[in-house]
Every structure is written in structure tokens, then in C-alpha cells.
Design a protein around this motif. Structure first.
Motif, PDB file in Angstrom:
ATOM      1  N   PHE A 115     -14.960  -2.220   3.328  1.00 26.85           N
ATOM      2  CA  PHE A 115     -13.843  -2.988   2.753  1.00 26.85           C
ATOM      3  C   PHE A 115     -14.048  -4.500   2.863  1.00 26.85           C
ATOM      4  O   PHE A 115     -13.185  -5.272   2.432  1.00 26.85           O
ATOM      5  N   GLY A 140      -2.700   5.749   0.239  1.00 29.85           N
ATOM      6  CA  GLY A 140      -3.713   4.698   0.375  1.00 29.85           C
ATOM      7  C   GLY A 140      -3.918   3.800  -0.831  1.00 29.85           C
ATOM      8  O   GLY A 140      -4.666   2.822  -0.740  1.00 29.85           O
ATOM      9  N   GLN A 164      -1.395  -7.048  -4.470  1.00 31.22           N
ATOM     10  CA  GLN A 164      -2.045  -7.862  -3.454  1.00 31.22           C
ATOM     11  C   GLN A 164      -1.866  -9.337  -3.782  1.00 31.22           C
ATOM     12  O   GLN A 164      -1.895  -9.723  -4.949  1.00 31.22           O
ATOM     13  N   VAL A 201      -3.613   0.791  -3.255  1.00 28.13           N
ATOM     14  CA  VAL A 201      -3.122  -0.589  -3.136  1.00 28.13           C
ATOM     15  C   VAL A 201      -2.396  -0.936  -4.427  1.00 28.13           C
ATOM     16  O   VAL A 201      -3.000  -1.027  -5.496  1.00 28.13           O
ATOM     17  N   VAL A 206       0.843  -1.188   0.000  1.00 32.85           N
ATOM     18  CA  VAL A 206       0.000   0.000   0.000  1.00 32.85           C
ATOM     19  C   VAL A 206       0.884   1.245   0.000  1.00 32.85           C
ATOM     20  O   VAL A 206       1.829   1.348   0.779  1.00 32.85           O
ATOM     21  N   SER A 224     -10.779  -4.990   5.491  1.00 30.47           N
ATOM     22  CA  SER A 224     -10.609  -3.950   6.522  1.00 30.47           C
ATOM     23  C   SER A 224      -9.383  -4.171   7.400  1.00 30.47           C
ATOM     24  O   SER A 224      -8.601  -3.237   7.600  1.00 30.47           O
ATOM     25  N   ALA A 265      -9.355   1.259   9.751  1.00 32.06           N
ATOM     26  CA  ALA A 265      -9.518   1.413   8.303  1.00 32.06           C
ATOM     27  C   ALA A 265     -10.895   1.984   7.957  1.00 32.06           C
ATOM     28  O   ALA A 265     -11.012   2.891   7.131  1.00 32.06           O
ATOM     29  N   ARG A 304      -6.137  -3.390   5.511  1.00 31.87           N
ATOM     30  CA  ARG A 304      -6.109  -1.944   5.220  1.00 31.87           C
ATOM     31  C   ARG A 304      -5.668  -1.179   6.468  1.00 31.87           C
ATOM     32  O   ARG A 304      -4.863  -0.257   6.408  1.00 31.87           O
TER      33      ARG A 304
END
Lengths: 430, 430
Positions: free
Chosen positions: A394, A130, A135, A132, A126, A398, A225, A401
């Protein structure tokens, strides 16, 4: 004199003890502020806004922070020197006159997020601001929940991520764990659904990856988050209830995360809701909320096999919608117990908003009427009257994050501290 | 490099999300600080220390606040001009060299505290610095719990107090109410044990006495008093549980009072602890904690008449000590249910210290072994391991002590605001 009848706002009035006060008005530990703390606070406030807004003009920063243009200019220059922000001309000038420069976070400052779930590991890269960037997800090898296997598996996934951004400055690794994590050093006291007890996870993982590691409880990170970027933006009193195999609770009280004296607070999954139950919980007790509304409880109640996870819960909800009585009855039952537990959350915390994460969001959406009826019947009038219940923004993401935000936190609190971080070359794992 | 393995303290490390952070490190509402806020903060920090310590030397203020001598001198002079402190030579000079001046709070700045109990009204005049100058107590006339009678009775008692100190500057009146009080304006939503629902108490009382009035929930004020001057000094994560006819909970989370979105938080008395119970609570529910450990529950269980209050509870404890089986059994039973409720408090809040107020302190002292056994058996390992349980330092006085602090709060937060208060002549009631 009517104007004096109710305590005037500017004298504090009832506000003085509300969530808006960052600490009790007579905080015994309050200290003096010098010029250097003043500057650090202002650098922090500016970088925090850029981080949360992604891209923001000097003009709006001047308004938002209540500082003058030249002060903002000086702070922006410092953050630029620290390699944390860039300034550019606005793409489109909407009005005449000198256009206001736009600040943007430098996305080559990255946090690595790791979510250690009961069935899988998720990692993400990340960027400051913020976004992303990458992943990955990998299921645990069967029966390989133990700390040694998890650390090795997670470390390899982290390496995969960092090699993808060789030029990035790694601010640290944030890890979400479904258990009780000691704030002071990330020691994991108790993670029943992983079978961990007293594991020096953070120290071991740091040694393996050679980078600083921050570890937090999944629900505590989830509420962070949702508060910063999700379903609870703008709310200071927030309850986040994350339901999967177990139930985790994360809370914000007056904007302050509820951690407790050691970081173990928020265990609402083990609130007693059914004194007559005989089903034993993983915590050793009986009648815990999590034994009534956990995923496996629903699956078994609906005649399915346990272990189906969120997909299994979705299947039961679909079957109930298609008219299967056993599935519908199971949902009704779980819906009532969700209401019983939320009742306690409302009476104890009087939250502005309750954010439901994991499977609990889907269960609530499927049986909102049952949950509401239970709440309307049993909750104290006052706190019930204005609580908002929402699904997480999310979903399952969450916690990780929030883990990324946990890594950004010390840099946002003291931007100059980024200089003390090692360079990419040194910080790179392996 | 080993020193980098665990997150270094100076970079925040795990501390960044603990109770020490006054708000989430990435608080979206963080703003800039200018010179005037800086000065207000420092005046506030100094006055707060003088208020809490009673008498303190410039030298210790210099150390405690981290500001230099000349800054302290300037701040002290301003507070002296505001009539809030006096400076004097130290009574005894212990070492050679120039003695450090001693600051003292000016005790002619007073707060009026009012505690509206279920059976009586207590009023007290408290000076800046915390000294209690006068105190009065009056039982409610039979069946005269209603707002009109309570306001008239309390107003007369307040007048009695203020005429005793004609030269004092009244900073306001703080009222403790055993119910749900809306933070924004002191509107009382729900006080079951007084029979109040939706009463504009604060507005009516302010009109009657012609002075600004602050109203708070008794348990929220109790935890504030215990934190500032009582059994929880030095602790930031505190649970205060006040037991009498009902059970009230007041909490500090990372030093921040738990009020919730409207001020109704902390209703632990209505946590479900006995799902199989049929005894209805005043809240309309069944199985609430307060129906298992309230004073009247103990008295009836012990074969006494309800309504005996703290004295009745003391009599049962004495009878049990003298060998009366029925009294002893009642205490054992209540002790177990005290443990069951404290278990939830510990798992949800992970407090450093639990302060027991009212009758619950005496009940716990009489059956500590029973309470501990229940906790050791049923509480999650982690939070249980280091919680301290203590009796309240102020006993029944905690709520009104906190009510006085609620009045001092806005002046401590912004000392210059005291100039906007009316003079004694105008502020005097009548």
C-alpha cells in the motif's frame, strides 16, 4: 516404535509453543467458554471472512469455518438483521443443484481513516469489506503542526467525507499518528517529528467530531493493513519497517500485534547502530538507526537540501542511476545502514517476512545488493536463512488502511455491538 | 453525549488492538467453534488452573472459570477418569453448609526436564502441579560437548530419575538447549557455546530414550517458567534476559511466546551495541552485546581468567565490594553496557517487566545505579517510564523449569490426549 519417536502432531509436539498457539499453552488466565461466547465467536468469524473476502458463498463459509450449513444460515440471518451483510443469489450458477447463497458486506457501514503525517493530513472513507469510497489529502499550513490546528483541519476534512455519504452508518474514526500512543485511551505520549509531547489528542478530537475515535501508531497500523490485505497476507510473524523522516517499526508476533505494556513498542528507529556517531537524534540519543537511514540523512549525504520527502529520495535514486557519483555513494552508504538495522530486526524477531514501507522500500529496491551483502555477512545464520523482504503493498497508504481496520475491529469481534452505535444522524459530525 | 466521546470499553475502544486480544481482531484465520472444542477448552482451562494452583476448590473454579457448579462437576469427573486430578473433602471446613470439594493434580503424572548447559547437564523430575520430585546435576566430561556424548550422558541421567518413580506416567521429556532450535521438530540449527551446528538432536535423543522429546531454546523456556510461576506472574509483556557466557533473550508479547517463523527469535545477545569494538563474537560479528557483558568479558576485564562461571562473577562482585579497584571498574563498565542493551530491549518491546537471569541478575544487583543512569539517559521517555526490572525467581533453574512446562503443555491444552500416551511400562526408558 518409530511413530512415537518424534512428538506426534495431534499431541501438540513442538507446535505447542509456536506461533500457532494464541497464548502460552498453560495460560494462567484461560477461562471457561459458555454458549453465548460460542455464538459471538462464530458471528465474529463469519463477519470477519466476509469483511476480508468481500463476497463469499455460504458453501465456502461452511468449509472455511468448519460449521454446518444450518448454523451458517442462522449466523448469516443474524448478521443480515444487524445490517452488516446482505445475501443474494450467485450471479452465475456453475453447477447443477441448489446454488449456494452469496454473502456480501453492507458498504453503508463505514470507517473514517485519518493519517496525520509530518507534512500532510490524509483522510479516507472506507466501507465494511475494505473498499475505499473517498479520499482527501491536505498539507499542513506552514508551522501548524500543533494539536489544535491539526484537530481543526482533520475535523473539517472528516466532515467533508461524511456529508458525501449521508446514509452511511459511521462505525468510528481511526487515526494514525507517527508517535508513541497509549493503548488504553489514545493519549499521545511522544511524537518527535510533530513536536507533540503528552497530548490528549484522542479525547480532544472525539469532543470536536462527536464520534468515537481510535488512535494508533502509524507503523503498528501499517503492519496490520499489510497483514490483512497487503504484502504479509498469510504470515503471522511480520516486521513492517516504515521509513520516511523517521523510522517506525510495526510487528506481528504469532499473529498478535506487538504493542508492549502501554503501546509504545516497536521503536526500532532508535536502535543503536553506530556507536561512533556524533549526530544527535530527535530522541536525544546518538547513533540511532533513523539518523543513518532517514530521508534527510540521504538527501544531505547526496548534497541536497533536507525536507525533500519521498520525491526528494526518488530524485536522488534517479540521479544515481543516471551516473551521479555523489548520489550513488549516498545510496551505497544508506544501503549498508539499512542492512545493519534489518540485521537486528531479523535476529530479534526471526520474521517470516519483512515489509518495507515509505521511502525505505524505494531505497531497498535501489540498493538491494548492498543490503543483502550486509545481511549475509552479519546476520546470525538461522533466522537469515529464510526471511523474505518485500516492498509494502500500500506504500504510503498502509497506516491509514490500518486505521480503518482498527475501527472495524470491535464490530468484527462482536457484531451485535453495532446496535449500541448511534444512528447516522446522531453519529454525523457537527 | 459525553459518554460516547471516548470509545466505550464494551465496544472495544483502544483495547481492541492491545495485548488482551489473543490475535488481531480481524484475524483472517479465525474459525468457528463447535461443542467439542468448547468442552476441550473448558477441560483445558480447569486442568491448567489445578496445575498452576496445585490445589483448588470447586467453588473457586466456578468463580474463576465463569462456569456453573454442575459443569465444573462434570469436567472434574472427566479429569479424574483421565487420572489427572483427584478430588477430596477440604481438610478444614471454614463455614457452615456443604463444603466445596478440593481438586488436586495427580503427582504420578510426571515430566522429565533436561537442561544442557555449557559446562553441565541438569535433569529433574517434575510432577503435574509443578513439584520438583528429583534433581540431578553432572558436569560435562572435559571436551565432551558433542551431541553423541551429551545424548548418552543425558539419557543415563534420565534413566536414573525414572527408575526412582516406577509407577509414574511419563508425559515426555523437555530439553533446554542454549541455541537456535527449530520449532517444528526440535532440530538444533546453531548452538555456538556448545559448538553445535545443524544437529538433529531431538530425533536422536528420542530414539535413544524411546519417549517423546520436546526441545526448546533456554531463554524461551526461561521466560515461560518466570511467567507461569516466577518473577513475571500476571504480566503478559515480559522480557527475560539470561546472561552467562552468552546472552539469551526470551520474550512474551501479549502473553504469546516470541518464537519467530522458525523458533530462532530473541537473539538480543547479538544486538550491535559497540560499533567501534574490534572484539569478535562467537557469531562472527563484532560489537555484539554479549561481547560486552558476558561472564568472561567481566572476568578478563577484572584481571581474572575466563571460564570462572557464576562463581567467578560472584568473586569479582565480592572483591569490588571489598574495595578492589580493578574489580569495581570492571563492574562499572559492564553495568553501563547492560544498560545499553536493556535500552534496546525497552524501546523495541516496551515490556511491563524485565526479568534478569543467570549472572546478569547478580551484575545488575551489584551495579543497579549504573544501569539505571544509562537507561534514564538514553531510553525513549515513554517505554522507560513504567518498566519493572527484577531478578529471576528461579535463577539458573528457569530454563529447565520451563522445559517441564513445555512437556505439560499439550496435555493441558487437550487433557483427553493423555490417553494416547503409552503406559509407564512402555514409556519407561531403556
Amino acid at each position: 516404535m518409530p511413530s512415537a519417536v518424534v512428538a506426534p502432531r495431534h499431541l501438540g509436539g513442538h507446535r505447542t509453543l509456536t506461533k500457532r498457539s494464541a497464548s502460552p499453552p498453560t495460560s494462567p488466565t484461560k477461562t471457561g467458554l459458555g454458549q453465548d461466547q460460542l455464538r459471538r465467536n462464530n458471528l465474529s468469524a463469519l463477519l470477519t471472512r466476509v469483511h476480508l473476502h468481500g463476497s463469499i458463498s455460504r458453501a465456502s463459509l461452511t468449509r472455511g469455518l468448519g460449521l454446518n450449513r444450518s448454523t451458517i444460515g442462522g449466523l448469516a440471518a443474524t448478521l443480515e438483521d444487524l445490517g452488516l451483510v446482505t445475501e443474494r443469489q450467485p450471479s452465475a450458477v456453475r453447477q447443477s443443484g441448489r446454488p449456494s447463497l452469496v454473502l456480501e458486506p453492507r458498504r453503508d457501514n463505514v470507517a473514517v481513516a485519518v493519517d496525520i503525517g509530518v507534512d500532510r493530513i490524509v483522510t479516507a472513507l472506507v466501507a465494511l469489506g475494505g473498499d475505499v469510497l473517498h479520499q482527501r489529502q491536505r498539507p499542513h499550513a506552514p508551522g501548524e503542526h500543533d494539536v489544535t490546528h491539526v484537530i481543526e483541519s482533520a475535523a473539517q476534512m472528516v466532515e467533508d467525507l461524511l456529508v458525501a455519504e449521508p446514509a452511511a452508518r459511521c462505525l468510528g474514526i481511526g487515526v494514525s499518528v507517527p508517535g508513541a500512543v497509549r493503548d488504553s485511551d489514545g493519549f499521545v505520549r511522544f511524537a518527535p517529528n510533530l513536536g507533540w509531547v503528552d497530548q490528549p489528542f484522542t479525547e480532544l478530537f472525539s469532543e470536536r467530531v462527536g464520534t468515537r475515535v481510535f488512535t494508533g501508531n502509524d507503523a503498528n497500523l501499517g503492519v496490520l493493513a499489510e497483514h490483512l490485505r497487503g504484502a504479509a497476507v498469510g504470515h503471522a510473524d511480520v516486521a513492517y519497517v516504515n521509513g520516511s523522516v523517521g523510522i517506525g517499526g510495526g510487528f506481528l508476533v504469532g499473529g498478535v500485534p506487538l504493542h508492549g505494556s502501554r503501546g509504545y513498542a516497536g521503536e526500532v528507529g532508535h536502535l543503536l547502530v553506530d556507536g561512533s556517531s556524533t549526530l544527535q537524534c530527535r530522541c536525544g540519543n546518538v547513533g540511532c538507526w533513523e539518523t543513518k537511514v532517514g530521508e534527510n540523512q540521504l538527501l544531505v549525504r547526496a548534497g541536497r537540501l533536507p525536507g525533500g520527502g519521498p520525491e526528494g529520495v526518488a530524485e536522488v535514486i534517479a540521479a544515481a542511476a543516471a551516473g551521479e557519483k555523489r548520489a550513488a555513494d549516498a545510496l551505497d552508504d544508506v544501503g549498508q545502514w539499512i542492512g545493519a538495522g534489518l540485521r537486528a530486526v531479523i535476529n530479534v524477531f526471526n520474521p517470516e517476512v519483512i515489509v518495507l514501507g515509505g521511502s525505505m522500500a524505494a531505497l531497498w529496491q535501489a540498493r538491494q545488493d548492498v543490503v543483502d551483502k550486509t545481511l549475509d555477512r552479519w546476520t546470525l545464520m538461522s533466522p537469515r536463512s529464510d526471511v523474505i523482504i518485500r516492498a509494502s503493498a500500500f506504500g504510503l497508504a498502509s497506516p491509514w488502511r490500518g486505521a480503518a481496520e482498527m475501527v472495524f475491529a470491535p464490530v468484527l469481534a462482536d457484531p451485535a455491538s453495532v446496535l449500541e452505535l448511534s444512528t447516522p444522524a446522531q453519529a454525523g459530525v457537527g
